[in-house]
Design an enzyme around this catalytic site. Sequence first.
Site, PDB file in Angstrom:
ATOM      1  N   HIS A 187       0.485  -8.633  -0.441  1.00 11.13           N
ATOM      2  CA  HIS A 187       0.772  -7.209  -0.290  1.00 11.13           C
ATOM      3  C   HIS A 187       0.035  -6.681   0.936  1.00 11.13           C
ATOM      4  CE1 HIS A 187      -0.341  -2.863  -1.203  1.00 11.13           C
ATOM      5  NE2 HIS A 187       0.965  -2.837  -1.048  1.00 11.13           N
ATOM      6  N   SER A 188       0.731  -5.927   1.778  1.00  9.99           N
ATOM      7  CA  SER A 188       0.105  -5.220   2.890  1.00  9.99           C
ATOM      8  C   SER A 188      -0.610  -6.200   3.835  1.00  9.99           C
ATOM      9  CB  SER A 188      -0.847  -4.160   2.315  1.00  9.99           C
ATOM     10  OG  SER A 188      -1.416  -3.382   3.325  1.00  9.99           O
ATOM     11  N   TYR A 189      -1.892  -6.003   4.059  1.00 10.80           N
ATOM     12  CA  TYR A 189      -2.690  -6.926   4.875  1.00 10.80           C
ATOM     13  C   TYR A 189      -2.645  -8.346   4.326  1.00 10.80           C
ATOM     14  CZ  TYR A 189      -7.080  -9.246   6.258  1.00 10.80           C
ATOM     15  OH  TYR A 189      -8.022 -10.156   6.675  1.00 10.80           O
ATOM     16  N   HIS A 233       3.474   2.833  -0.254  1.00  9.77           N
ATOM     17  CA  HIS A 233       2.864   1.568   0.158  1.00  9.77           C
ATOM     18  C   HIS A 233       2.487   0.689  -1.031  1.00  9.77           C
ATOM     19  CE1 HIS A 233       0.979  -1.187   2.885  1.00  9.77           C
ATOM     20  NE2 HIS A 233      -0.210  -1.038   2.334  1.00  9.77           N
TER      21      HIS A 233
END
Length: 229
Positions: A68-70, A208
Amino acid sequence: MEQKDLTIILVHGAWGDGSHWQYVIPSLTKAGYKVRSVQNPLTSLQDDINKTKDLIDAQDGKVLLVGHSYGGAVISGAGNHDKVAGLVYIAAFAPDAGDSLGSLLGRRESPGGASIYPDDKGFLWIKYDEFKSAFCQDLDDEKALVMSLSQKPIHGQCFGDVAGEPAWKKLPSWYQISLQDRMIPAETEKEMAERLEPKKIISLDAGHASLASHPEEVTQLILEAAASV
């Protein structure tokens, strides 16, 4: 068909830890998979890749990495481990060799960026009272409060570190775009997703933190990937 020799390793992003996957883990486990959620230090991209590889090393059989994300940048590097059979990106960075996350974010403005501030040790935080609006505007107040107050800062170096050769060039991948993302613009996610030439792209009307606000759809994408690697 369920593959009992497959471990699903969930890789969190910035401003959180392995518990960000708490709404996904039970369903994956009930489906018969072995699941592990890494706890990365968020101190440098290589540190986090190494910590994820340590968890991969500890597993028997094949591994599906979900970031997820980074965490997408982390799985792009850690996925070069020979046990990894596939990659799933959840509103995530998918850097190519030579990319930094800062350069990918620089493509267009993200509203949540205004809520980020550094401390005197170089770690980046999201303002507590702006965390919900920046990171998880589609979560209820209580869940957003816990996510805000328990946030784990990420060192600024992680956004400057240059990515190496990504595993997505040789492994099957799946990608989920968050259309209301205020941290990584949806257009940037779409560009990264299409560059992967993934098996499947899904778009959710989510902020997000789609792994928390849309856990059913996220889980289904992971299960679909798990069944086919």
